[in-house]
Design a protein around this motif. Structure first.
Motif, PDB file in Angstrom:
ATOM      1  N   ASP A   1     -10.023   0.949   6.339  1.00  0.00           N
ATOM      2  CA  ASP A   1      -8.531   1.541   6.173  1.00  0.00           C
ATOM      3  C   ASP A   1      -8.095   1.804   4.874  1.00  0.00           C
ATOM      4  O   ASP A   1      -7.057   2.905   5.016  1.00  0.00           O
ATOM      5  CB  ASP A   1      -7.818   0.045   6.103  1.00  0.00           C
ATOM      6  CG  ASP A   1      -6.158  -0.245   5.572  1.00  0.00           C
ATOM      7  OD1 ASP A   1      -5.458   0.668   6.799  1.00  0.00           O
ATOM      8  OD2 ASP A   1      -5.441  -1.041   5.040  1.00  0.00           O
TER       9      ASP A   1
ATOM     10  N   ASP B   1      -3.808   1.324  -0.047  1.00  0.00           N
ATOM     11  CA  ASP B   1      -4.626  -0.079   0.283  1.00  0.00           C
ATOM     12  C   ASP B   1      -4.813  -0.378  -1.106  1.00  0.00           C
ATOM     13  O   ASP B   1      -5.963  -0.850  -1.013  1.00  0.00           O
ATOM     14  CB  ASP B   1      -5.321   0.401   0.563  1.00  0.00           C
ATOM     15  CG  ASP B   1      -6.025  -0.985   1.727  1.00  0.00           C
ATOM     16  OD1 ASP B   1      -5.351  -1.206   2.310  1.00  0.00           O
ATOM     17  OD2 ASP B   1      -7.291  -0.409   1.944  1.00  0.00           O
TER      18      ASP B   1
ATOM     19  N   HIS C   1      -0.670  -3.321   1.341  1.00  0.00           N
ATOM     20  CA  HIS C   1       0.239  -3.979   2.224  1.00  0.00           C
ATOM     21  C   HIS C   1      -0.789  -5.280   2.027  1.00  0.00           C
ATOM     22  O   HIS C   1      -0.348  -6.849   1.975  1.00  0.00           O
ATOM     23  CB  HIS C   1      -1.104  -4.212   4.137  1.00  0.00           C
ATOM     24  CG  HIS C   1      -2.488  -4.051   4.660  1.00  0.00           C
ATOM     25  ND1 HIS C   1      -2.125  -4.615   4.938  1.00  0.00           N
ATOM     26  CD2 HIS C   1      -3.125  -3.484   3.484  1.00  0.00           C
ATOM     27  CE1 HIS C   1      -3.634  -4.740   5.146  1.00  0.00           C
ATOM     28  NE2 HIS C   1      -4.769  -3.863   4.635  1.00  0.00           N
ATOM     29  N   HIS C   2      -1.439  -5.517   1.013  1.00  0.00           N
ATOM     30  CA  HIS C   2      -1.836  -6.914  -0.061  1.00  0.00           C
ATOM     31  C   HIS C   2      -0.378  -7.124  -0.394  1.00  0.00           C
ATOM     32  O   HIS C   2       0.340  -6.318  -1.466  1.00  0.00           O
ATOM     33  CB  HIS C   2      -2.767  -6.359  -0.660  1.00  0.00           C
ATOM     34  CG  HIS C   2      -4.063  -6.017  -1.064  1.00  0.00           C
ATOM     35  ND1 HIS C   2      -4.298  -3.990  -0.357  1.00  0.00           N
ATOM     36  CD2 HIS C   2      -5.071  -6.241  -0.285  1.00  0.00           C
ATOM     37  CE1 HIS C   2      -4.989  -3.951   1.127  1.00  0.00           C
ATOM     38  NE2 HIS C   2      -6.122  -5.162   0.756  1.00  0.00           N
TER      39      HIS C   2
ATOM     40  N   THR D   1      -2.556  -1.033   5.979  1.00  0.00           N
ATOM     41  CA  THR D   1      -1.734   0.474   4.759  1.00  0.00           C
ATOM     42  C   THR D   1      -1.750   1.431   6.381  1.00  0.00           C
ATOM     43  O   THR D   1      -0.828   2.862   6.474  1.00  0.00           O
ATOM     44  CB  THR D   1      -2.617   0.549   3.686  1.00  0.00           C
ATOM     45  OG1 THR D   1      -2.753  -0.290   3.108  1.00  0.00           O
ATOM     46  CG2 THR D   1      -1.724   1.275   3.785  1.00  0.00           C
TER      47      THR D   1
ATOM     48  N   ASP E   1      -9.173  -2.731  10.030  1.00  0.00           N
ATOM     49  CA  ASP E   1      -8.184  -4.030   9.143  1.00  0.00           C
ATOM     50  C   ASP E   1      -8.467  -5.065  10.111  1.00  0.00           C
ATOM     51  O   ASP E   1      -7.984  -6.962   9.293  1.00  0.00           O
ATOM     52  CB  ASP E   1      -7.300  -4.056   7.847  1.00  0.00           C
ATOM     53  CG  ASP E   1      -8.099  -3.687   6.548  1.00  0.00           C
ATOM     54  OD1 ASP E   1      -8.990  -3.269   6.080  1.00  0.00           O
ATOM     55  OD2 ASP E   1      -6.903  -3.313   6.035  1.00  0.00           O
TER      56      ASP E   1
HETATM   57 MN    MN Z   1      -6.340  -2.737   4.116  1.00  0.00          MN
END
Ligand code: MN
Length: 315
Positions: free
Chosen positions: A28, A82, A105-106, A125, A156
């Motif tokens: 990712d 990411d 996206h964390h 991401t 991912d």
């Molecule tokens: Mn990721």
């Protein structure tokens, strides 16, 4: 103004755009970084677009990194994909540019960008990069961008298996596979197991134990890694290994590195990123990483893992 619009305006404004991602990259990281760079090259042929970071040889099949000089940053827009926090950004020159964009996206523990686009509901991401493409009529896609974004999503989501896989994920995938790239070849590259890693998998499967509370831990000392000739970073391929075992709700790997013990936590229910946060790490609720300074500290992590499993069973 909507954040995607802000990002598109930044893309329009700058003539040099440098894309970063996290250290110890996964598909990712490469997919979002390389996929975005390809979209930008296709859409703005007169701009200078670079990708930077230390290369991970097992991901060379996805993309190769560029040589980027310090001068290249002078008037540049820097995009980091990411990567939750600044310490994990590969190529620490990310602050050398004129403007910094975070796409991730964390959980948003560190809002390091001038523009921060964080969507924890996105599978990857790479999926966010696809959404950006769908959002803007100024972005054009090509086969290479589609290949990279698709690979990132596959990586991912564990091949569309994890609960993070949504309708949007499948819609993105359905559109991406219309482009011309070899999916079989991609899967072979992504999921081929080196023999030494396969043997270590065998060792883990022979030796893991399941505690009645529903957790398991695996300790890989320097001696074991040496015996199997596996590096600490290669052990990332083993992390999912206990996910389909009867009776395991959550599990941890403790991998001894030169100066610390890397902790990889995974779960099928109990939330484990709180534990990671207490031990110098973080991540997603069901997949997180941390680091311990001693084997004693790993015992503390194990105790907390036991507790979250007990709590989860009560619910
Ligand atoms: Mn990721």
């Amino acid at each position: 103004m909507e954040v995607k619009k802000q990002i598109m305006e930044a893309f329009q404004t700058f003539n040099t755009i440098i894309v970063h991602r996290h250290v110890r990259p996964d598909p990712d990281a490469y997919g979002s970084q390389g996929g975005l760079a390809e979209l930008l090259k296709e859409s703005f042929p007169n701009k200078k677009i670079y990708v930077t970071g230390e290369e991970e040889p097992s991901l060379n099949f996805m993309a190769r990194m560029d040589e980027v000089s310090d001068e290249d940053y002078n008037e540049a827009l820097v995009v980091v994909c990411d990567t939750a926090n600044q310490a994990r950004i590969d190529d620490q020159r990310y602050n050398y540019g004129k403007m910094l964009v975070k796409i991730d996206h964390h959980p948003n523990v560190d809002e390091y960008g001038d523009i921060n686009w964080v969507d924890t509901s996105a599978s990857s991401t790479s999926e966010m990069i696809f959404q950006l493409f769908k959002y803007s009529e100024n972005l054009k896609i090509n086969d290479e961008a589609a290949r990279l974004i698709y690979a990132g999503i596959v990586g991912d989501t564990g091949r569309f298996l994890f609960p993070s896989t949504t309708t949007e994920t499948f819609e993105a995938a359905a559109e991406l596979v219309k482009y011309n790239f070899d999916r079989s070849k991609m899967y072979n590259n992504m999921y081929s197991t080196p023999i030494n890693v396969a043997k270590l998998k065998g060792y883990v499967l022979q030796n893991f134990t399941v505690h009645p509370e529903g957790y398991s831990t695996v300790r890989l000392t320097k001696e074991i890694l040496k015996e199997f000739r596996v590096t600490a970073s290669e052990t990332s391929a083993l992390v999912g290994l206990l996910g389909d075992m009867d009776g395991i709700l959550a599990w941890a790997y403790f991998i001894e590195e030169e100066d610390q013990i890397r902790v990889r936590l995974r779960s099928k229910g109990p939330v484990i990123n709180g534990i990671a946060a207490e031990h110098n790490g973080g991540g997603h609720p069901m997949a997180a990483g941390a680091s311990a300074e001693s084997w004693e500290e790993t015992e503390m992590v194990e105790q907390k893992l036991k507790n979250v499993c007990l709590e989860f069973k009560k619910e």
